[in-house]
Scaffold this active site. Sequence first.
Site, PDB file in Angstrom:
ATOM      1  N   ARG A 102       0.878  -1.183   0.000  1.00  0.00           N
ATOM      2  CA  ARG A 102       0.000   0.000   0.000  1.00  0.00           C
ATOM      3  C   ARG A 102       0.905   1.218   0.000  1.00  0.00           C
ATOM      4  O   ARG A 102       1.687   1.424   0.923  1.00  0.00           O
ATOM      5  CB  ARG A 102      -0.908   0.003   1.236  1.00  0.00           C
ATOM      6  CG  ARG A 102      -1.578   1.347   1.462  1.00  0.00           C
ATOM      7  CD  ARG A 102      -2.679   1.312   2.465  1.00  0.00           C
ATOM      8  NE  ARG A 102      -3.853   0.649   1.928  1.00  0.00           N
ATOM      9  CZ  ARG A 102      -5.077   0.760   2.451  1.00  0.00           C
ATOM     10  NH1 ARG A 102      -5.276   1.501   3.518  1.00  0.00           N
ATOM     11  NH2 ARG A 102      -6.104   0.146   1.914  1.00  0.00           N
ATOM     12  N   HIS A 129      -7.335   0.835  -6.479  1.00  0.00           N
ATOM     13  CA  HIS A 129      -7.591   0.000  -5.292  1.00  0.00           C
ATOM     14  C   HIS A 129      -8.306  -1.278  -5.758  1.00  0.00           C
ATOM     15  O   HIS A 129      -9.474  -1.498  -5.471  1.00  0.00           O
ATOM     16  CB  HIS A 129      -8.441   0.789  -4.289  1.00  0.00           C
ATOM     17  CG  HIS A 129      -8.419   0.244  -2.890  1.00  0.00           C
ATOM     18  ND1 HIS A 129      -7.682  -0.865  -2.529  1.00  0.00           N
ATOM     19  CD2 HIS A 129      -9.064   0.642  -1.759  1.00  0.00           C
ATOM     20  CE1 HIS A 129      -7.864  -1.104  -1.231  1.00  0.00           C
ATOM     21  NE2 HIS A 129      -8.695  -0.211  -0.744  1.00  0.00           N
ATOM     22  N   GLN A 132     -10.207  -3.740  -3.300  1.00  0.00           N
ATOM     23  CA  GLN A 132     -11.491  -3.225  -2.828  1.00  0.00           C
ATOM     24  C   GLN A 132     -12.575  -3.432  -3.887  1.00  0.00           C
ATOM     25  O   GLN A 132     -13.692  -3.838  -3.574  1.00  0.00           O
ATOM     26  CB  GLN A 132     -11.361  -1.727  -2.502  1.00  0.00           C
ATOM     27  CG  GLN A 132     -12.645  -1.113  -1.999  1.00  0.00           C
ATOM     28  CD  GLN A 132     -13.044  -1.643  -0.637  1.00  0.00           C
ATOM     29  OE1 GLN A 132     -12.252  -1.611   0.291  1.00  0.00           O
ATOM     30  NE2 GLN A 132     -14.271  -2.137  -0.503  1.00  0.00           N
ATOM     31  N   ASP A 219     -17.062   7.747  -1.885  1.00  0.00           N
ATOM     32  CA  ASP A 219     -15.823   7.594  -1.111  1.00  0.00           C
ATOM     33  C   ASP A 219     -15.473   8.972  -0.556  1.00  0.00           C
ATOM     34  O   ASP A 219     -16.049   9.983  -0.965  1.00  0.00           O
ATOM     35  CB  ASP A 219     -14.710   7.042  -2.024  1.00  0.00           C
ATOM     36  CG  ASP A 219     -13.427   6.724  -1.270  1.00  0.00           C
ATOM     37  OD1 ASP A 219     -13.468   6.585  -0.026  1.00  0.00           O
ATOM     38  OD2 ASP A 219     -12.359   6.628  -1.919  1.00  0.00           O
ATOM     39  N   CYS A 259     -16.227   1.987   0.551  1.00  0.00           N
ATOM     40  CA  CYS A 259     -15.051   1.167   0.883  1.00  0.00           C
ATOM     41  C   CYS A 259     -14.643   1.326   2.341  1.00  0.00           C
ATOM     42  O   CYS A 259     -13.989   0.456   2.879  1.00  0.00           O
ATOM     43  CB  CYS A 259     -13.897   1.525  -0.050  1.00  0.00           C
ATOM     44  SG  CYS A 259     -13.300   3.207   0.121  1.00  0.00           S
ATOM     45  N   ARG A 287     -13.816  -8.244   1.497  1.00  0.00           N
ATOM     46  CA  ARG A 287     -12.381  -8.027   1.277  1.00  0.00           C
ATOM     47  C   ARG A 287     -11.621  -9.311   1.582  1.00  0.00           C
ATOM     48  O   ARG A 287     -10.709  -9.719   0.851  1.00  0.00           O
ATOM     49  CB  ARG A 287     -11.849  -6.893   2.176  1.00  0.00           C
ATOM     50  CG  ARG A 287     -12.354  -5.501   1.862  1.00  0.00           C
ATOM     51  CD  ARG A 287     -11.836  -4.998   0.542  1.00  0.00           C
ATOM     52  NE  ARG A 287     -10.381  -4.983   0.478  1.00  0.00           N
ATOM     53  CZ  ARG A 287      -9.612  -4.010   0.957  1.00  0.00           C
ATOM     54  NH1 ARG A 287     -10.149  -2.942   1.495  1.00  0.00           N
ATOM     55  NH2 ARG A 287      -8.275  -4.077   0.853  1.00  0.00           N
TER      56      ARG A 287
HETATM   57  N1  NVA Z   1      -9.837   6.962  -1.418  1.00  0.00           N
HETATM   58  C1  NVA Z   1      -9.476   6.503  -0.088  1.00  0.00           C
HETATM   59  C2  NVA Z   1      -9.746   5.030   0.045  1.00  0.00           C
HETATM   60  C3  NVA Z   1      -9.435   4.468   1.398  1.00  0.00           C
HETATM   61  C4  NVA Z   1      -9.640   2.990   1.473  1.00  0.00           C
HETATM   62  C5  NVA Z   1      -8.029   6.814   0.180  1.00  0.00           C
HETATM   63  O1  NVA Z   1      -7.202   6.602  -0.715  1.00  0.00           O
HETATM   64  O2  NVA Z   1      -7.716   7.273   1.272  1.00  0.00           O
HETATM   65  N1   CP Z   2     -11.190   0.140   2.407  1.00  0.00           N
HETATM   66  C1   CP Z   2      -9.933   0.007   2.833  1.00  0.00           C
HETATM   67  O1   CP Z   2      -9.011  -0.242   2.086  1.00  0.00           O
HETATM   68  O2   CP Z   2      -9.795   0.127   4.187  1.00  0.00           O
HETATM   69  P1   CP Z   2      -8.430   0.309   4.982  1.00  0.00           P
HETATM   70  O3   CP Z   2      -7.855   1.633   4.589  1.00  0.00           O
HETATM   71  O4   CP Z   2      -8.850   0.269   6.420  1.00  0.00           O
HETATM   72  O5   CP Z   2      -7.500  -0.815   4.630  1.00  0.00           O
END
Ligand code: NVA
Ligand code: CP
Length: 300
Positions: A102, A129, A132, A219, A259, A287
């Site tokens: 990540r 992502h 997700q 989101d 998500c 997930r």
């Molecule tokens: N768009 C959000 C998704 C989190 C799972 C982010 O990147 O923070």
């Molecule tokens: N939706 C998602 O990826 O959650 P986290 O940021 O908690 O991993």
Amino acid sequence: MNDLLKMLDLTPQQIIEILNLADQLKYEQKNGIPHPHLKGKTLAMIFQKSSTRTRVSFEVGMYQLGGHPLVLNANELQMGRGEPIRDTARVLSRYVDGIMIRTFAQQDVEDLAHYATVPVINGLTDFSHPCQVLADLMTIREYKGKFDGLKMCYIGDGNNMANSLIVGCLKVGMRVSVATPENYKPHPDVLAFAQNYDTFELTTSPQQAAQGADVVITDVWASMGQEKEQAERAKAFAGYQVNSEIMSLAKPDAIVQHCLPAHRGEEITDEVFEAHANEIFDEAENRLHAQKAVLVKLLK
Ligand code: NVA
Ligand code: CP
């Protein structure tokens, strides 16, 4: 399939195969049927951003598959002190059977995959992502029993979720309508892909996007790494909220996906969130199952 880096890389058939396996693994897990496909295998998980769902679902998923997960905070790795990603890739490949990462730049994940000799999984970048969206598709199919002809509406930021949902939903045969403010459109590569589909629509009107939708998705307005833009974004996204007015334009049996984490009162009201909490937490649960399917496909 050697890696999972972004939805653009998957064929419709690969997506369906992952979802079918995910359904089977979910059934086995719910019924106490062991499925140790990854006995003796290890997965390194590198985190350069926070995570609840991704971290826990991958860790538990590896355990349930009989394998071993290693959670690595990037700041505690030499990577955090500047060791190049291409060296990290080659070192980790000598120890582990797969790498999940990540991070911020999609290019870092692409580079990691290029230099690694083991499969790489994107656990979220600023661009994409995929894990997700596989869980989202699994949930949509559970609730609706099909994809063909369903309308997915996404309201909000043209971010990693929007990019991945557009590609994933179009590939499985859904109609896609996306509403973002003018300056927050999805990534140009995604729009170039979507242009080939007459089932895709991009608008600045959330009302238009929501019309007749079977699935309504949103989101956060400010993603991880954009915290400083919070105030400016709150202004730009006022009006891009999933609320009861928006839901009244969707089909009466429309489901809502998020998500998570959610910012109630911003991209979604507490009322809509709680009315659709079952679907949203099924999505979170999925997930686990969707990623286990990805892990089996890539690491077995
Ligand atoms: N768009 C959000 C998704 C989190 C799972 C982010 O990147 O923070
Ligand atoms: N939706 C998602 O990826 O959650 P986290 O940021 O908690 O991993």
